[in-house]
Design a protein around this motif. Sequence first.
Motif, short mmCIF file in Angstrom:
data_model
loop_
_atom_site.label_atom_id
_atom_site.label_comp_id
_atom_site.label_asym_id
_atom_site.label_seq_id
_atom_site.Cartn_x
_atom_site.Cartn_y
_atom_site.Cartn_z
N GLN A 291 0.82 -1.20 0.00
CA GLN A 291 0.00 0.00 0.00
C GLN A 291 0.87 1.26 0.00
O GLN A 291 0.57 2.23 -0.69
CB GLN A 291 -0.93 -0.02 1.22
CG GLN A 291 -2.00 -1.10 1.13
CD GLN A 291 -2.86 -1.20 2.38
OE1 GLN A 291 -2.35 -1.11 3.50
NE2 GLN A 291 -4.15 -1.39 2.20
N THR B 177 2.22 2.26 -3.44
CA THR B 177 1.36 3.05 -4.33
C THR B 177 1.59 4.54 -4.12
O THR B 177 1.54 5.34 -5.06
CB THR B 177 -0.13 2.71 -4.12
OG1 THR B 177 -0.52 3.06 -2.78
CG2 THR B 177 -0.39 1.23 -4.34
N THR B 178 1.85 4.92 -2.87
CA THR B 178 2.14 6.32 -2.58
C THR B 178 3.48 6.73 -3.19
O THR B 178 3.61 7.83 -3.76
CB THR B 178 2.17 6.56 -1.06
OG1 THR B 178 0.90 6.20 -0.50
CG2 THR B 178 2.47 8.01 -0.73
N LYS C 189 3.00 7.32 -6.82
CA LYS C 189 2.30 8.58 -7.11
C LYS C 189 3.25 9.77 -7.04
O LYS C 189 3.19 10.68 -7.86
CB LYS C 189 1.15 8.78 -6.11
CG LYS C 189 -0.10 7.96 -6.41
CD LYS C 189 -1.23 8.32 -5.45
CE LYS C 189 -1.69 9.76 -5.64
NZ LYS C 189 -2.85 10.09 -4.78
N ASP D 102 -5.20 4.29 -11.44
CA ASP D 102 -5.77 4.80 -10.19
C ASP D 102 -5.08 4.12 -9.02
O ASP D 102 -5.53 3.10 -8.50
CB ASP D 102 -7.27 4.54 -10.16
CG ASP D 102 -7.97 5.22 -8.98
OD1 ASP D 102 -7.26 5.68 -8.06
OD2 ASP D 102 -9.22 5.30 -8.99
N ASP E 107 -4.71 5.08 -5.98
CA ASP E 107 -5.48 5.12 -4.74
C ASP E 107 -6.42 3.92 -4.66
O ASP E 107 -6.64 3.34 -3.59
CB ASP E 107 -6.29 6.42 -4.64
CG ASP E 107 -5.40 7.63 -4.41
OD1 ASP E 107 -4.32 7.48 -3.79
OD2 ASP E 107 -5.77 8.74 -4.85
N ARG F 94 -4.40 0.89 -3.73
CA ARG F 94 -4.12 0.91 -2.28
C ARG F 94 -5.32 0.41 -1.50
O ARG F 94 -5.19 -0.37 -0.56
CB ARG F 94 -3.77 2.34 -1.86
CG ARG F 94 -3.42 2.49 -0.37
CD ARG F 94 -3.19 3.94 0.00
NE ARG F 94 -2.87 4.06 1.41
CZ ARG F 94 -1.63 4.05 1.90
NH1 ARG F 94 -0.61 3.93 1.07
NH2 ARG F 94 -1.41 4.17 3.19
N SER F 95 -6.50 0.87 -1.90
CA SER F 95 -7.73 0.47 -1.20
C SER F 95 -8.00 -1.02 -1.38
O SER F 95 -8.30 -1.74 -0.41
CB SER F 95 -8.90 1.29 -1.73
OG SER F 95 -10.12 0.87 -1.15
#
Length: 430
Positions: A221, A224-225, A228, A262, A264, A267-268
């Motif tokens: 997770q 992913t940040t 980005k 996407d 985010d 991550r979700s």
Amino acid sequence: MKSIVTRFSNCRAGNFGILTAILLVPMIGAAGVAIDFSHAVEIRTQLYNAADAAAVGAVAEKSAAVSQAMTMSGDGSIAVGESEARNLFSGQMSGEALSLPVSLTATVTRNLNRVTSNITFRASVPTTFMSIFGKNSVDVSGTASAEFLTASFMDFYILIDNTPSMGVGATPADVAKMQANTSDSCAFACHDIASGNKSYYNLAKSLGVTMRIDTVRQATQQLTTTAKTTRVASNQFRMGVYTFGTKAEDAKLTTISNPTYDLDQVRSYTDAVDLMTIPNQGYNNDQTTSFDSALTQMNTIITAPGTGSTSADPQKVLFFVADGVGDSYKPSICTKKTTGGRCQEPIDTSFCAPLKARGIKIAVLYTTYLPLPTNSWYNTWISPFQSQISTKMAECASPGLYFEVTPTDGIADAMKTLFLRVVRQPRLTS
């Protein structure tokens, strides 16, 4: 009379003064020329510095030109970059250079994954002394260029080993806590459905034990940040997440998130990554970790890799996170001794080869398989090849894309480091 003429012609008195008078004008002229040229060189140096700054700034990583280049469907000039280059050039001017009429040409173009800027300047610097001789100005000119290699467009397929062995305590302290609280000194938080609330999985939760699968999920997770903040354009990276399955009785490659820009959402969706369940202790003789099957299925999922020069032609990267020990039914092709066809072995790298042969990069994060010296099963079956696990995991990886993370290291930091290795931050040359 002849004697007087001879003495006059041989006389040298006063020559220095006469010669000085004769040479004074060209000497002053030469000094003036030197001063004017020195002044022109000073102005030219300032213009060169401005041109260098404009060339580099116009194609910097966060520049408007690079951002636009990442969204272009083809090659060509980038008008916003040319405008930015001119503004950067003007911003460097000071003193006399501000009032000079400078002829400036700025071009910024994209060619595949290269963004190039070229700056050409020309100016006339007024003279002072040389104007006496009719030379009213000195022309100066120069060029500067810079090149930015954009980070490639990439699709990441993150394959997470979530089989029962990833239920081991994440750190030596977590392992010790599990062993101290189980009747058989088991370090694994097996997700045994038949045991219900008494399963070791639930015990680990109640004790606050962090399992290896927990740290991998959280690290994915966080990745992913990282993606980005690293990307130059919103369509530079796609990510998809896969596991070995949700339950042992139907173990097969499971899609947690299909590849998407996407991040985010990725991550979700990754919240769903958890330890594979087993219907009861010893189910299927514990043969629940087939790297062979997972890698073969990934090879069918990952489409043909591209050059990475555009979002329509991305490079393909399999980001593989595992502890490196396979446990499956392989009675005839196991690389180690078997028991009843049960094969416990380091990863068989022959199943990595087909992906690499297609041009797919494999980035391997090896989560060190923890030795369990008090466990008889470990001592009999795993300990004999413990030293080979990391070697085989490294062999599976593409050159330079292997990283091992020990229990005392941060898995999130390790995944970030490996990700940045894959991306290979672009470099600027000028």
